[in-house]
Motif scaffolding. Structure first.
Motif, PDB file in Angstrom:
ATOM      1  N   VAL A 161       0.842  -1.199   0.000  1.00  0.00           N
ATOM      2  CA  VAL A 161       0.000   0.000   0.000  1.00  0.00           C
ATOM      3  C   VAL A 161       0.879   1.251   0.000  1.00  0.00           C
ATOM      4  O   VAL A 161       0.623   2.216  -0.735  1.00  0.00           O
ATOM      5  N   VAL A 165       0.850   4.182  -2.827  1.00  0.00           N
ATOM      6  CA  VAL A 165       0.556   5.576  -2.474  1.00  0.00           C
ATOM      7  C   VAL A 165       1.688   6.498  -2.925  1.00  0.00           C
ATOM      8  O   VAL A 165       1.450   7.566  -3.512  1.00  0.00           O
ATOM      9  N   LEU A 291      -3.763  -0.847  -4.474  1.00  0.00           N
ATOM     10  CA  LEU A 291      -4.138  -0.478  -3.113  1.00  0.00           C
ATOM     11  C   LEU A 291      -5.214  -1.417  -2.577  1.00  0.00           C
ATOM     12  O   LEU A 291      -5.165  -1.868  -1.425  1.00  0.00           O
TER      13      LEU A 291
END
Length: 458
Positions: A161, A165, A291
């Protein structure tokens, strides 16, 4: 041993356990970051030859596999020496090795240099992944091992994740170099804490005959030594123990189980952005799928581990593999974006989340004298699947195979993983003080006896 004894731990033990869980989790966050960050830069490499050179789709898949070859070498090397030299030394060496190689990758200017550095990075990753589960198994209370193991290995999808990001926040040009340079942060922020706060395993010290050191460390950390016996010259240690009659068949099956899980994990993390891009989603949406995949693995992995502590990991792993197969097949139905993201999250539970459970299952399957080797085998041999994941995905994409067929192929691997898991023999770790827990039912002998007595009285 009653249930309260299983549950209650001392204040010293709790404090020691918190440091161990924190250090190993952060370590695996960066391992997960390394796993996913390559997938986020593949589209940029394919479009812009000025970065590391002209890269074909097949070469991109091969580059993805180089790190996994390194992971296999690192895991097997850690297993070869981990049961002999201890867990702490392997963790420290792995953090240094991984961080330096990751930082140097950001300066690569050719495909060859980048590939070599990806391989070297993988060696450090493999050593850390193979050792973390052994640390958790020897410090966590028996009835909470799957939950603590899931917390630690959830660091891998959390790192995924984080990579997705950061890739969303940086774009174009040489931004990929910043992404890789960030991967060297453990050398500065994690290594000093590890040197100060990560103890050696008292159970490992006792098993290797360092009785006085084991007792002193047990007193300081609150880790009970119990009945673990010293490993004598007649008792096989490390990989030699895996070849014994007791462990030979399970070791093969556990390796195949891990192989299936890691093939799915690495194939999806490497190629999901590109596959969804071919389905008409832009770069931002493609990274959102990453994600969802890793976010689902974090939440689902922890929830599944709670079930594993109650009912046994073998049943739960079989179920999550089946869940992955169904979700991957449903991705072929052309559903709305929201439904697709939900299915990708479920697939994350059944692939990355399943691999989290696999490491816990394996670490608790073996005794102390074979634990590091057992987890290393799982991580190392399993990397054959991880190596194959990017290659298979690259072959499917370069051959022009539709995303629908690619998802069906991945679903077939999940079904295979479920079948292999079903045939792993039951194993009770009766040689350790906190063992004797059946890895299928999740009960200790005393708990099983109470259940049997209650059922008989009905």
């Amino acid at each position: 041993m009653n249930t309260s004894q299983h549950t209650r731990i001392s204040r010293q033990h709790r404090r020691t356990l918190r440091w161990i869980i924190a250090i190993t989790t952060i370590t695996l966050v960066f391992d997960g970051y390394d796993l996913v960050v390559y997938g986020t830069v593949v589209p940029e490499f394919l479009r812009d030859p000025s970065q590391i050179g002209h890269l074909s789709v097949a070469q991109a898949g091969a580059l993805g596999s180089y790190a996994l070859m390194g992971v296999m070498v690192g895991a097997l090397s850690a297993g070869a020496v981990g049961d002999h030299i201890g867990r702490r030394r392997i963790m420290i060496a792995g953090i240094v090795w991984f961080s330096v190689a990751m930082g140097l990758s950001s300066f690569a200017t050719s495909i060859t240099a980048f590939g070599v550095l990806r391989f070297l990075t993988g060696i450090g990753v493999g050593a850390l992944v193979a050792t973390a589960a052994a640390m958790v198994a020897e410090f966590a209370p028996p009835n909470r091992r799957n939950v603590y193991n899931a917390i630690v290995y959830s660091g891998v999808p959390v790192g995924g994740v984080l990579a997705a990001v950061m890739a969303l926040l940086t774009s174009g040009g040489d931004s990929w170099r910043t992404l890789f340079l960030f991967g060297a942060a453990p050398l500065v922020v994690l290594l000093p804490v590890t040197l100060l706060r990560l103890p050696e395993s008292p159970k490992w010290l006792l098993a290797r005959g360092h009785t006085e050191r084991a007792r002193a460390l047990s007193s300081r950390t609150g880790i009970a030594l119990g009945e673990s016996a010293r490993t004598t010259g007649a008792e096989k240690v490390g990989f030699a123990a895996l070849a014994s009659r007791r462990y030979a068949l399970p070791t093969v099956l556990l390796g195949l189980m891990s192989c299936s899980g890691l093939l799915l994990t690495y194939a999806l993390n490497t190629w999901l952005p590109e596959i969804m891009g071919q389905s008409g989603f832009g770069k931002s949406y493609s990274l959102v799928f990453l994600l969802a995949l890793n976010g689902g693995a974090v939440i689902g992995g922890v929830l599944a581990s709670r079930a594993a502590d109650r009912t046994g990991p073998q049943r739960v792993i079989t179920s999550t593999f089946v869940l992955a197969a169904f979700s991957l097949m449903l991705l072929t139905l052309g559903l709305p974006l929201g439904a697709l993201l939900a299915l990708v999250a479920v697939a994350g539970i059944g692939t990355i989340g399943t691999q989290v459970l696999v490491y816990g299952f394996v670490a608790n399957y073996y005794d102390t004298h074979a634990r590091a080797a057992g987890v290393a085998w799982c991580a190392g041999f399993g990397r054959l699947g991880g190596i194959g994941g990017p290659l298979v995905g690259g072959a499917l994409v370069s051959a022009g195979v539709s995303p629908h067929r690619a998802f069906f192929a991945f679903a077939g691997v999940a079904v295979l993983g479920a079948l292999v898991t079903l045939f792993v023999p039951r194993q009770s770790q009766s040689t350790e003080e906190d063992a004797g827990t059946d890895l299928v039912t999740g009960r200790s002998p005393s708990e099983a006896a109470r259940v049997l007595a209650c059922e008989s009285s009905r």
